[in-house]
Motif scaffolding. Structure first.
Motif, PDB file in Angstrom:
ATOM      1  N   GLY A 110       0.814  -1.216   0.000  1.00 47.39           N
ATOM      2  CA  GLY A 110       0.000   0.000   0.000  1.00 47.39           C
ATOM      3  C   GLY A 110       0.841   1.256   0.000  1.00 47.39           C
ATOM      4  N   LYS A 111       2.113   1.089  -0.312  1.00 47.78           N
ATOM      5  CA  LYS A 111       3.007   2.261  -0.276  1.00 47.78           C
ATOM      6  C   LYS A 111       2.661   3.249  -1.390  1.00 47.78           C
ATOM      7  N   GLY A 112       3.074   4.492  -1.173  1.00 52.01           N
ATOM      8  CA  GLY A 112       2.986   5.481  -2.233  1.00 52.01           C
ATOM      9  C   GLY A 112       2.157   6.702  -1.911  1.00 52.01           C
ATOM     10  N   LYS A 113       2.708   7.872  -2.275  1.00 48.62           N
ATOM     11  CA  LYS A 113       2.000   9.156  -2.222  1.00 48.62           C
ATOM     12  C   LYS A 113       1.778   9.718  -0.820  1.00 48.62           C
ATOM     13  N   GLN A 114       2.306   9.047   0.225  1.00 52.99           N
ATOM     14  CA  GLN A 114       2.114   9.589   1.574  1.00 52.99           C
ATOM     15  C   GLN A 114       3.255  10.546   1.908  1.00 52.99           C
ATOM     16  N   ASN A 126      -2.258  -1.936  -3.292  1.00 54.37           N
ATOM     17  CA  ASN A 126      -2.935  -2.254  -2.026  1.00 54.37           C
ATOM     18  C   ASN A 126      -4.288  -2.934  -2.240  1.00 54.37           C
ATOM     19  N   MET A 180     -12.922   3.259  -5.018  1.00 53.40           N
ATOM     20  CA  MET A 180     -11.603   2.812  -5.500  1.00 53.40           C
ATOM     21  C   MET A 180     -10.801   3.964  -6.124  1.00 53.40           C
ATOM     22  N   PRO A 181      -9.501   4.050  -5.780  1.00 50.02           N
ATOM     23  CA  PRO A 181      -8.661   5.110  -6.369  1.00 50.02           C
ATOM     24  C   PRO A 181      -8.527   4.957  -7.885  1.00 50.02           C
ATOM     25  N   ARG A 182      -8.303   6.088  -8.554  1.00 46.52           N
ATOM     26  CA  ARG A 182      -8.063   6.092 -10.004  1.00 46.52           C
ATOM     27  C   ARG A 182      -6.557   5.906 -10.237  1.00 46.52           C
ATOM     28  N   PHE A 183      -6.133   4.635 -10.269  1.00 48.15           N
ATOM     29  CA  PHE A 183      -4.705   4.314 -10.223  1.00 48.15           C
ATOM     30  C   PHE A 183      -3.917   4.830 -11.423  1.00 48.15           C
ATOM     31  N   HIS A 186      -4.471   9.125 -11.799  1.00 47.99           N
ATOM     32  CA  HIS A 186      -3.687   9.906 -10.846  1.00 47.99           C
ATOM     33  C   HIS A 186      -2.207   9.537 -10.864  1.00 47.99           C
ATOM     34  N   ILE A 188      -0.781   6.806  -9.918  1.00 52.64           N
ATOM     35  CA  ILE A 188      -0.331   6.010  -8.760  1.00 52.64           C
ATOM     36  C   ILE A 188       0.436   4.791  -9.275  1.00 52.64           C
TER      37      ILE A 188
END
Lengths: 210, 270
Positions: A110-114, A126, A180-183, A186, A188
């Motif tokens: 689930g890593k990323g963008k934090q 994730n 759900m995120p727009r992978f 965006h 990601i």
């Protein structure tokens, strides 16, 4: 108390009533405007999580507006989905199927963008946080539907591959206000990473289909 | 094997599979619960509570004063039950404040500390211990067993609640997340972790009344400010300011939803 003082007291009480009345009449729209202003005042950029992330695009705006009351009106949902479908960039080579083993790794992290992460570090999808996928992974969430046996029950054809690619790239193209995120939209996940996730769902050899 | 036998054996295999899945999950949850019970009897948060009580009574800052005259909601010096009325409007600052914001105010006014000094190490990390986390542990522990009764009778309080509610549903950032994405629906799980539906009084009560908590994974007592800060990190939002009005507003929304729940913190958390 003389008359003058009484008048002032009455006036003050009247003002207080009016003020209280105004506050009670504060519309939902005003509260939203106040909330955005307050967040912009009190939040700050940290690492890659910059303050402009508070600015909403059309999807985020629409989905926030209807979040409390329920679903988007049908017409607006259709319009939003069509506009989002137009954002999907399909792979130039027309090949949607990557490596399911790489896809499984992407599904696990689930890593990323934090704000505490390097902006250059590759992000994960994730998927397991919200979906059941391969049978061996018992630690899965239930925010999204189970995707176990996804290809086995829906078929492995190119049309299905293209659909899953677009769905991961931009779920708002199919379900307005999906959680759900727009992978892809965006940025990601990269094009290759999305292909790997497609393979996790649609390669007949993937544990998802065993 | 005849078709009927085959069908029966297939169904049984599916049953066994389903039973295994359920068993594996519930046993993981049971293990966490068992661990919680084991450490719950000797809640490490007690160390923070003791340190916090000493800090509350200790003269500090340029004014060499303790916090014992601090009004944290029920009048100067009243600690018992005070957490259950927070956040609330305070006339001296003209603001709705949560516990941490209010403690910053008292450190400024009573002890003469600057805001920067008052909020130094607000989230502790190993040897960098947080006075705030200790004070919050002490003060909240003095509300154990008392039902939450946060008021929105003043317009300022109502406004904070309405703004907090909007923040809760506000979708933004590269992942399109809002608080409500994970905490606005019943019976959801992220991985194996149950997600409280914070719009539902029962779930909100259970969640809110057990924060602050001793986080086993971090070895620290974490306050509500920390909990919300960490949510926003995972939401991929920019960082909310510590003890800011924005965090107070969101806390107000959550606290009001938890009204009626018996306060039971600091608890032991994953």
């Amino acid at each position: 108390m003389n008359n003058h003082k009484l008048r002032i007291a009455a006036l003050a009480a009247g003002t207080a009533l009016v003020v209280a009345g105004c506050a009670a009449l504060t519309s939902s729209h005003d509260a939203e405007r106040d909330a955005v202003a307050l967040m912009k005042k009190d939040f700050h950029s940290r690492g890659q999580a910059t303050l402009d992330r508070l600015d909403q695009d059309e999807v985020q705006k629409a989905c926030t507006r209807y979040a409390e009351t329920g679903k988007l009106p049908e017409g607006e949902a259709q319009h939003l989905q069509q506009a989002q479908l137009a954002t999907v960039k399909y792979p130039a080579d027309g090949d949607y199927l990557g490596d399911w083993k790489a896809g499984e790794k992407i599904a696990q992290t689930g890593k990323g963008k934090q704000w505490n992460e390097k902006p250059t570090a590759k992000a994960g999808g994730n998927c397991y946080a919200c979906h059941q996928l391969a049978k061996h992974e018992l630690s899965y969430g239930t925010i999204g539907p189970s995707l176990y046996h996804f290809g086995r029950t829906r078929g492995y054809g190119v049309d299905m591959q293209k659909y899953v690619y677009a769905k991961v790239y931009n779920p708002q193209a199919f379900t307005a206000c999906s959680s759900m995120p727009r992978f892809g939209y965006h940025g990601i996940l990269t094009e290759q990473q999305i292909k790997d996730v497609v393979a996790l769902l649609l390669d007949p050899k993937s544990p998802v289909n065993q | 094997m005849n078709p009927i036998q085959r069908a029966v054996s297939l169904v049984c295999a599916a049953c066994a599979l389903a039973a295994f899945g359920v068993h594996a999950q519930s046993s993981t949850e049971q293990e966490i619960e068992k661990y919680r019970q084991q450490v719950g009897e000797e809640n490490p948060a007690e160390l923070w509570e003791m340190r916090g009580e000493a800090l509350w009574k200790q003269p500090r800052g340029p004014k060499h004063a303790s916090l014992e005259q601090c009004d944290i909601g029920l009048g100067p010096g009243v600690v018992k039950g005070a957490y259950t009325v927070l956040p609330k409007y305070f006339a001296d600052t003209g603001k709705v404040q949560d516990l941490e914001s209010r403690l910053v105010t008292c450190m400024e006014t009573l002890q003469g500390l600057t805001r920067e000094e008052a909020t130094k190490n607000h989230f502790g990390s190993g040897p960098k211990r947080s006075p705030m986390e200790a004070l919050v542990a002490y003060i909240t522990s003095e509300s154990r067993g008392i039902p939450m009764h946060v008021s929105v009778s003043r317009p300022e309080e109502k406004e904070a609640y309405e703004i907090g509610k909007k923040m809760f549903f506000y979708r933004a950032g590269p992942h399109d997340f809002a608080c409500a994405t994970c905490h606005g629906h019943p019976n959801l799980r992220i991985r194996l972790q149950d997600l409280p539906n914070l719009t539902d009084p029962k779930d909100a009560q259970r969640a809110y009344t057990t924060w602050p908590g001793y986080r086993v994974s971090q070895g620290e007592v974490r306050t509500m400010q920390h909990r919300l800060n960490d949510c926003y990190r995972q939401q991929r939002f920019p960082e909310p300011g510590y003890a800011s009005d924005a965090v107070t507003a969101l806390t107000m929304y959550l606290a009001v939803n938890a009204n009626g729940g018996k306060y039971n913190g600091p608890a032991v958390k994953r």
